[in-house]
Design an enzyme around this catalytic site. Structure first.
Site, mmCIF file in Angstrom:
data_model
loop_
_atom_site.group_PDB
_atom_site.id
_atom_site.type_symbol
_atom_site.label_atom_id
_atom_site.label_comp_id
_atom_site.label_asym_id
_atom_site.label_seq_id
_atom_site.Cartn_x
_atom_site.Cartn_y
_atom_site.Cartn_z
ATOM 1 N N ASP A 135 -4.876 3.188 -1.644
ATOM 2 C CA ASP A 135 -5.898 3.409 -0.623
ATOM 3 C C ASP A 135 -6.504 4.799 -0.815
ATOM 4 O O ASP A 135 -5.903 5.812 -0.437
ATOM 5 C CB ASP A 135 -5.292 3.288 0.771
ATOM 6 N N MET B 191 -9.186 7.552 0.057
ATOM 7 C CA MET B 191 -10.056 7.947 1.169
ATOM 8 C C MET B 191 -10.609 9.345 0.924
ATOM 9 O O MET B 191 -9.886 10.229 0.448
ATOM 10 C CB MET B 191 -9.276 7.915 2.480
ATOM 11 N N HIS C 252 -8.531 0.770 -4.075
ATOM 12 C CA HIS C 252 -9.458 0.469 -2.977
ATOM 13 C C HIS C 252 -10.182 1.762 -2.614
ATOM 14 O O HIS C 252 -9.618 2.635 -1.960
ATOM 15 C CB HIS C 252 -8.654 -0.097 -1.800
ATOM 16 N N GLY D 112 -3.398 4.150 8.192
ATOM 17 C CA GLY D 112 -2.418 3.088 8.105
ATOM 18 C C GLY D 112 -1.803 2.815 9.470
ATOM 19 O O GLY D 112 -1.983 3.574 10.426
ATOM 20 N N GLY D 113 -1.062 1.720 9.574
ATOM 21 C CA GLY D 113 -0.313 1.429 10.785
ATOM 22 C C GLY D 113 -1.114 0.875 11.944
ATOM 23 O O GLY D 113 -0.621 0.860 13.081
ATOM 24 N N GLY E 36 1.472 -2.333 4.122
ATOM 25 C CA GLY E 36 1.982 -0.975 4.004
ATOM 26 C C GLY E 36 3.265 -0.796 4.773
ATOM 27 O O GLY E 36 4.364 -0.920 4.224
ATOM 28 N N SER F 251 0.843 -1.196 0.000
ATOM 29 C CA SER F 251 0.000 0.000 0.000
ATOM 30 C C SER F 251 0.875 1.241 0.000
ATOM 31 O O SER F 251 1.663 1.462 0.936
ATOM 32 C CB SER F 251 -0.903 0.010 1.231
ATOM 33 N N MET G 72 -11.290 -6.294 5.343
ATOM 34 C CA MET G 72 -10.544 -5.321 6.142
ATOM 35 C C MET G 72 -10.210 -5.944 7.490
ATOM 36 O O MET G 72 -11.090 -6.413 8.211
ATOM 37 C CB MET G 72 -11.367 -4.049 6.352
ATOM 38 N N ASP H 191 -6.496 -6.553 4.050
ATOM 39 C CA ASP H 191 -5.888 -5.225 4.131
ATOM 40 C C ASP H 191 -5.949 -4.735 5.572
ATOM 41 O O ASP H 191 -7.036 -4.565 6.122
ATOM 42 C CB ASP H 191 -6.638 -4.261 3.209
ATOM 43 N N HIS I 274 -1.122 -1.095 -4.388
ATOM 44 C CA HIS I 274 -2.408 -0.892 -3.713
ATOM 45 C C HIS I 274 -2.613 0.592 -3.443
ATOM 46 O O HIS I 274 -1.786 1.241 -2.783
ATOM 47 C CB HIS I 274 -2.450 -1.679 -2.409
ATOM 48 N N GLY J 197 -2.768 -4.191 8.917
ATOM 49 C CA GLY J 197 -1.952 -4.863 9.917
ATOM 50 C C GLY J 197 -1.271 -6.124 9.443
ATOM 51 O O GLY J 197 -0.878 -6.970 10.255
ATOM 52 N N MET K 279 -12.322 3.739 -0.557
ATOM 53 C CA MET K 279 -12.959 3.944 0.745
ATOM 54 C C MET K 279 -13.675 5.285 0.704
ATOM 55 O O MET K 279 -13.273 6.267 1.336
ATOM 56 C CB MET K 279 -11.908 3.888 1.857
#
Length: 218
Positions: free
Chosen positions: A37, A39, A68, A146-147, A199, A10, A139, A177, A35, A179, A70
């Site tokens: 992400d 948002m 993706h 992230g993280g 990521g 990601s 998910m 997706d 990937h 962790g 979101m």
């Protein structure tokens, strides 16, 4: 679906000051997908980037672009991302009251269609969409940042979706997706996932190529 485990770093965790170079280098690490992400600050409490970023990065890599979305009302953005070079476009079941129609739209644009489920969403929310989807994205954190730490409870959801796909004879990918790292990747693979988004695990690794190989299970 491929029997090979695919790794999708990601770029949310990449160095944004040199994002083009970061994307270009992913091939050398053995990554399979890029990937994206996306948002909107509405469906999730954060804003990242849109189709113009996808378009700008597209010439920098031949890897599959995995978008993706979101976002609220994702159907409004499907054509923009298709035109910008995304190969897979994934929408959230929670964000679209006409998800079946939107999945059909994605395929009509010549792209692979994915349906995503938040951690608290039951796997049955995707059951009547599987015939119109190429991928289910599970998910394993709450979307928006992230993280975050992996939520182990989603492993049962992965297992249930894979069992349903096998029982119905569906050729479908299951992507995870959130962790994903050296430890949780094995749990996801064992549960039936074959596409792993990572990521921080990749971009913060001392040896990114080695980390991609570990996540794949090599």
């Amino acid at each position: 679906m491929t029997d090979r485990i695919l790794v999708a770093p990601s770029i949310l965790s990449a160095d944004f000051t040199r994002l083009g170079d970061e994307v270009e280098a992913l091939s050398s690490y053995g990554a399979d997908y890029v990937h994206l992400d996306v948002m909107d600050g509405n469906f999730v409490p954060n804003i990242t980037f849109g189709a113009p970023m996808c378009r700008a990065l597209r010439p920098r890599s031949d890897l599959v672009f995995d978008a993706h979305l979101m976002v609220a009302e994702p159907a409004k953005w499907v054509k923009d991302f298709a035109d910008a070079g995304a190969d897979i476009i994934t929408i959230h079941a929670e964000a679209d009251i006409h998800a079946h129609r939107t999945l059909q739209l994605i395929r009509a644009c010549g792209k692979k269609a994915g349906i995503a489920l938040n951690p608290a969403t039951h796997h049955s929310a995707a059951e009547y969409l599987l015939d119109s989807a190429d991928m289910v994205l599970v998910m394993s954190v709450n979307p928006g940042f992230g993280g975050q730490k992996f939520i182990p409870a989603v492993l049962k959801k992965i297992e249930a979706i894979r069992e349903t796909a096998v029982r119905r004879g569906l050729d479908i990918d299951i992507e995870v997706d959130g962790g994903v790292n050296a430890e949780t990747a094995k749990l996801c693979r064992d549960a039936g996932a074959n596409v792993l988004v990572a990521g921080n695990a990749v971009f913060k690794a001392a040896d990114r190529k080695e980390m991609v190989s570990i996540i794949r299970g090599n």
